[in-house]
Design a protein around this motif. Structure first.
Motif, PDB file in Angstrom:
ATOM      1  N   LEU A 113     -26.529  -8.174  20.725  1.00 43.99           N
ATOM      2  CA  LEU A 113     -27.871  -8.522  20.388  1.00 43.99           C
ATOM      3  C   LEU A 113     -28.117  -9.814  20.855  1.00 43.99           C
ATOM      4  CD1 LEU A 113     -28.043  -7.184  16.595  1.00 43.99           C
ATOM      5  CD2 LEU A 113     -29.506  -6.721  18.561  1.00 43.99           C
ATOM      6  N   PRO A 114     -27.592 -10.841  20.506  1.00 39.45           N
ATOM      7  CA  PRO A 114     -28.123 -12.269  21.098  1.00 39.45           C
ATOM      8  C   PRO A 114     -28.330 -12.154  22.772  1.00 39.45           C
ATOM      9  CG  PRO A 114     -26.096 -12.631  19.592  1.00 39.45           C
ATOM     10  CD  PRO A 114     -26.115 -11.024  19.958  1.00 39.45           C
ATOM     11  N   LYS A 115     -27.826 -11.364  23.381  1.00 43.59           N
ATOM     12  CA  LYS A 115     -28.182 -11.497  24.959  1.00 43.59           C
ATOM     13  C   LYS A 115     -29.022 -10.248  25.337  1.00 43.59           C
ATOM     14  CE  LYS A 115     -23.128 -12.074  25.052  1.00 43.59           C
ATOM     15  NZ  LYS A 115     -21.919 -11.191  25.486  1.00 43.59           N
ATOM     16  N   ALA A 116     -29.425  -9.396  24.264  1.00 38.96           N
ATOM     17  CA  ALA A 116     -30.439  -8.298  24.666  1.00 38.96           C
ATOM     18  C   ALA A 116     -32.000  -8.926  24.810  1.00 38.96           C
ATOM     19  CB  ALA A 116     -30.351  -7.432  23.615  1.00 38.96           C
ATOM     20  N   PHE A 117     -32.438  -8.366  25.547  1.00 38.45           N
ATOM     21  CA  PHE A 117     -34.019  -8.389  26.052  1.00 38.45           C
ATOM     22  C   PHE A 117     -34.874  -7.797  24.553  1.00 38.45           C
ATOM     23  CE2 PHE A 117     -32.464  -8.673  30.293  1.00 38.45           C
ATOM     24  CZ  PHE A 117     -33.046  -9.637  30.687  1.00 38.45           C
ATOM     25  N   SER A 118     -35.923  -8.441  24.263  1.00 36.96           N
ATOM     26  CA  SER A 118     -36.770  -7.883  23.139  1.00 36.96           C
ATOM     27  C   SER A 118     -38.060  -7.437  23.750  1.00 36.96           C
ATOM     28  CB  SER A 118     -36.969  -9.012  22.206  1.00 36.96           C
ATOM     29  OG  SER A 118     -37.753 -10.123  22.620  1.00 36.96           O
ATOM     30  N   LYS A 119     -38.489  -6.353  23.154  1.00 35.54           N
ATOM     31  CA  LYS A 119     -39.888  -5.957  23.585  1.00 35.54           C
ATOM     32  C   LYS A 119     -40.847  -5.914  22.355  1.00 35.54           C
ATOM     33  CE  LYS A 119     -41.929  -1.690  25.076  1.00 35.54           C
ATOM     34  NZ  LYS A 119     -41.739   0.030  25.317  1.00 35.54           N
ATOM     35  N   GLN A 120     -41.952  -6.467  22.405  1.00 36.18           N
ATOM     36  CA  GLN A 120     -42.968  -6.627  21.315  1.00 36.18           C
ATOM     37  C   GLN A 120     -44.298  -5.615  21.630  1.00 36.18           C
ATOM     38  OE1 GLN A 120     -44.398 -10.344  20.656  1.00 36.18           O
ATOM     39  NE2 GLN A 120     -42.424 -11.440  20.283  1.00 36.18           N
ATOM     40  N   GLU A 121     -44.585  -5.107  20.412  1.00 41.57           N
ATOM     41  CA  GLU A 121     -45.741  -4.336  20.560  1.00 41.57           C
ATOM     42  C   GLU A 121     -46.643  -4.457  19.279  1.00 41.57           C
ATOM     43  OE1 GLU A 121     -45.691  -0.040  19.809  1.00 41.57           O
ATOM     44  OE2 GLU A 121     -43.354  -0.182  18.904  1.00 41.57           O
ATOM     45  N   SER A 122     -47.934  -4.506  19.522  1.00 40.36           N
ATOM     46  CA  SER A 122     -48.837  -4.525  18.284  1.00 40.36           C
ATOM     47  C   SER A 122     -49.534  -3.289  17.880  1.00 40.36           C
ATOM     48  CB  SER A 122     -49.754  -5.616  18.501  1.00 40.36           C
ATOM     49  OG  SER A 122     -49.123  -7.027  18.820  1.00 40.36           O
ATOM     50  N   VAL A 123     -49.700  -3.008  16.514  1.00 42.14           N
ATOM     51  CA  VAL A 123     -50.482  -2.029  16.044  1.00 42.14           C
ATOM     52  C   VAL A 123     -51.658  -2.377  15.317  1.00 42.14           C
ATOM     53  CG1 VAL A 123     -50.206  -0.081  14.876  1.00 42.14           C
ATOM     54  CG2 VAL A 123     -48.534  -0.373  16.029  1.00 42.14           C
ATOM     55  N   ALA A 124     -53.002  -1.951  15.545  1.00 41.68           N
ATOM     56  CA  ALA A 124     -53.854  -2.397  14.865  1.00 41.68           C
ATOM     57  C   ALA A 124     -54.099  -1.710  13.601  1.00 41.68           C
ATOM     58  CB  ALA A 124     -55.202  -1.848  15.626  1.00 41.68           C
ATOM     59  N   VAL A 125     -54.357  -2.092  12.344  1.00 43.65           N
ATOM     60  CA  VAL A 125     -54.522  -1.725  11.007  1.00 43.65           C
ATOM     61  C   VAL A 125     -55.978  -1.787  10.210  1.00 43.65           C
ATOM     62  CG1 VAL A 125     -53.518  -1.749   8.683  1.00 43.65           C
ATOM     63  CG2 VAL A 125     -51.928  -2.143  10.668  1.00 43.65           C
ATOM     64  N   TRP A 126     -56.603  -0.627  10.005  1.00 39.82           N
ATOM     65  CA  TRP A 126     -57.659  -0.918   9.506  1.00 39.82           C
ATOM     66  C   TRP A 126     -57.631  -0.341   8.035  1.00 39.82           C
ATOM     67  CZ3 TRP A 126     -61.470   3.875  10.169  1.00 39.82           C
ATOM     68  CH2 TRP A 126     -62.699   3.647   9.468  1.00 39.82           C
ATOM     69  N   ILE A 127     -58.362  -1.025   6.961  1.00 40.90           N
ATOM     70  CA  ILE A 127     -58.314  -0.973   5.723  1.00 40.90           C
ATOM     71  C   ILE A 127     -59.686  -0.797   5.167  1.00 40.90           C
ATOM     72  CG2 ILE A 127     -57.620  -1.531   3.174  1.00 40.90           C
ATOM     73  CD1 ILE A 127     -55.064  -3.016   4.510  1.00 40.90           C
ATOM     74  N   ASP A 128     -60.102   0.224   4.621  1.00 41.66           N
ATOM     75  CA  ASP A 128     -61.396   0.554   4.084  1.00 41.66           C
ATOM     76  C   ASP A 128     -61.086   0.197   2.580  1.00 41.66           C
ATOM     77  OD1 ASP A 128     -63.971   1.178   2.644  1.00 41.66           O
ATOM     78  OD2 ASP A 128     -64.108   2.626   4.556  1.00 41.66           O
ATOM     79  N   PRO A 129     -61.260  -1.022   2.190  1.00 35.56           N
ATOM     80  CA  PRO A 129     -60.964  -1.309   0.441  1.00 35.56           C
ATOM     81  C   PRO A 129     -61.941  -0.499  -0.492  1.00 35.56           C
ATOM     82  CG  PRO A 129     -62.258  -3.325   1.591  1.00 35.56           C
ATOM     83  CD  PRO A 129     -61.790  -1.934   2.818  1.00 35.56           C
ATOM     84  N   LYS A 130     -63.113  -0.073   0.082  1.00 35.22           N
ATOM     85  CA  LYS A 130     -63.760   0.516  -0.976  1.00 35.22           C
ATOM     86  C   LYS A 130     -63.577   2.152  -0.796  1.00 35.22           C
ATOM     87  CE  LYS A 130     -68.013  -2.439  -0.845  1.00 35.22           C
ATOM     88  NZ  LYS A 130     -69.358  -2.360  -0.452  1.00 35.22           N
ATOM     89  N   LYS A 131     -63.238   2.600   0.176  1.00 35.76           N
ATOM     90  CA  LYS A 131     -62.938   4.288   0.159  1.00 35.76           C
ATOM     91  C   LYS A 131     -61.735   4.333   0.116  1.00 35.76           C
ATOM     92  CE  LYS A 131     -66.680   5.423   3.061  1.00 35.76           C
ATOM     93  NZ  LYS A 131     -67.257   6.145   4.438  1.00 35.76           N
ATOM     94  N   LYS A 132     -60.757   3.356   0.056  1.00 37.19           N
ATOM     95  CA  LYS A 132     -59.166   3.424  -0.228  1.00 37.19           C
ATOM     96  C   LYS A 132     -58.776   4.188   0.692  1.00 37.19           C
ATOM     97  CE  LYS A 132     -59.143   0.743  -4.181  1.00 37.19           C
ATOM     98  NZ  LYS A 132     -60.633   0.558  -4.140  1.00 37.19           N
ATOM     99  N   LEU A 133     -58.962   3.780   2.072  1.00 34.72           N
ATOM    100  CA  LEU A 133     -58.668   4.163   3.405  1.00 34.72           C
ATOM    101  C   LEU A 133     -57.696   3.472   3.984  1.00 34.72           C
ATOM    102  CD1 LEU A 133     -59.056   7.399   4.555  1.00 34.72           C
ATOM    103  CD2 LEU A 133     -60.532   6.124   6.019  1.00 34.72           C
ATOM    104  N   VAL A 134     -56.677   3.889   4.764  1.00 37.77           N
ATOM    105  CA  VAL A 134     -55.844   3.140   5.694  1.00 37.77           C
ATOM    106  C   VAL A 134     -55.512   3.869   6.860  1.00 37.77           C
ATOM    107  CG1 VAL A 134     -53.708   2.114   6.139  1.00 37.77           C
ATOM    108  CG2 VAL A 134     -54.659   1.925   3.913  1.00 37.77           C
ATOM    109  N   VAL A 135     -56.158   3.321   8.054  1.00 41.16           N
ATOM    110  CA  VAL A 135     -55.882   4.058   9.623  1.00 41.16           C
ATOM    111  C   VAL A 135     -55.119   2.901  10.348  1.00 41.16           C
ATOM    112  CG1 VAL A 135     -57.032   4.852  11.484  1.00 41.16           C
ATOM    113  CG2 VAL A 135     -58.267   5.009   9.225  1.00 41.16           C
ATOM    114  N   LEU A 136     -53.920   3.700  10.737  1.00 37.36           N
ATOM    115  CA  LEU A 136     -53.132   3.077  11.668  1.00 37.36           C
ATOM    116  C   LEU A 136     -53.423   3.504  13.238  1.00 37.36           C
ATOM    117  CD1 LEU A 136     -50.010   3.195   9.474  1.00 37.36           C
ATOM    118  CD2 LEU A 136     -51.707   1.507   9.289  1.00 37.36           C
TER     119      LEU A 136
END
Length: 297
Positions: free
Chosen positions: A114-137
């Motif tokens: 693990l200390p010698k391994a390369f790492s890979k990053q990714e990002s995921v958008a998250v949308w929360i509609d607090p009124k409709k209580k909806l979450v979209v990933l």
């Protein structure tokens, strides 16, 4: 901002302010993997501005960004190093390691690599509609969605998350639309589709840039194949591919959507407003097309 969609709903009792959400998200801020960590997950600034907000509000819709850092450890490398350890033990002791010992050896190999391994990053958008209580990933698979859902549940107090279920499965609905040559109001079928058998053979037929209003498609349905994905367009504004798991992939906003966008708007705000504005209408229409939401037992 969104290329895929997996849709969840939040427990109706969940209710916190934007400032409180920001405070709680700060306790789960993203940190890169440590030397012996295989994966790290946390919240990053959705605008990309260092030390900015972790929960942005655009038109009352909350936008977040989950960043995932994974160490890349190919199975072949682990297998090779493990074989070397086993060979040495056999040479030194004249015996083969037993099952539990092999498991422990494998963990030791991983920790060493693990200390010698390369790492890979990714990002995921998250949308929360607090009124409709909806979450979209912005993910196309439930497994990845559930990982981010677990982070959300750990971040926000009382945040119970469940995958939206419909009265009719997406696969059943897609088969009916293809068989009957009809589409629900507001939707049209495009020119891409996959049909697959449900037996062990998993025989599949794919159509790409091909008209689907043909007898051949209906013959495949009669023979037992079911749709696993179908390209569609909603309201001549959004194109996408619907999967049999009710995930949306290859999401694209058509040109008409951008006609009223103001050139002087902040790009992040403009993109968030367009995405959430269009999807706030598409998602209920899609749920309705699939027979409506399935009531909890």
């Amino acid at each position: 901002m969104f290329k895929s969609l997996t849709i969840y709903k939040v427990d109706p009792s969940w209710n916190i302010s934007l400032d409180r959400a920001e405070e709680q998200a700060g306790k789960a801020r993203f940190v890169e993997c440590g030397p012996t960590q295989r994966m790290s997950m946390g919240w990053s600034e959705p605008r990309g501005e260092e030390h900015g907000r972790l929960v942005e509000s655009v038109g009352g819709q909350w936008i977040m960004k989950c960043t995932i850092d994974k160490k890349i450890l190919p199975a072949s490398v682990i297998k090779k190093k493990l074989a070397e350890r086993v060979k040495k033990i056999e040479a030194d002791t004249g015996r083969k390691p037993h099952k539990k010992e092999l498991k422990d050896l494998k963990e030791e190999v991983i920790l060493d690599l693990l200390p010698k391994a390369f790492s890979k990053q990714e990002s995921v958008a998250v949308w929360i509609d607090p009124k409709k209580k909806l979450v979209v990933l912005d993910v196309g698979s439930q497994s990845k969605g559930d990982d981010i859902g677990s982070l959300l549940a750990a971040t926000f107090e009382g945040f119970g998350l469940t995958l939206i279920q419909t009265q009719t499965s997406a696969a059943t609905s897609m088969a009916e639309w293809l068989r009957e040559r009809v589409c629900p109001t507001g939707f049209s079928i495009d020119r891409d589709c996959e049909l697959k058998t449900t037996d062990e053979a998993k025989s599949a037929v794919k159509y790409s840039h091909h008209g689907l209003d043909i007898e051949e498609v209906r013959e495949h349905l009669k023979s037992g194949k079911v749709p696993t994905c179908l390209a569609m367009t909603w309201d001549d504004r959004v194109s996408f591919v619907l999967t049999d798991a009710m995930a949306i992939k290859k999401l694209a906003f058509l040109e008409v959507v951008f006609e009223k966008a103001k050139g002087d708007e902040d790009p992040f705000d403009a993109n968030a407003a367009i995405a959430t504005g269009e999807l706030s209408k598409l998602i209920p229409d899609l749920i309705e097309a699939l027979g409506g939401e399935l009531a909890e037992a």
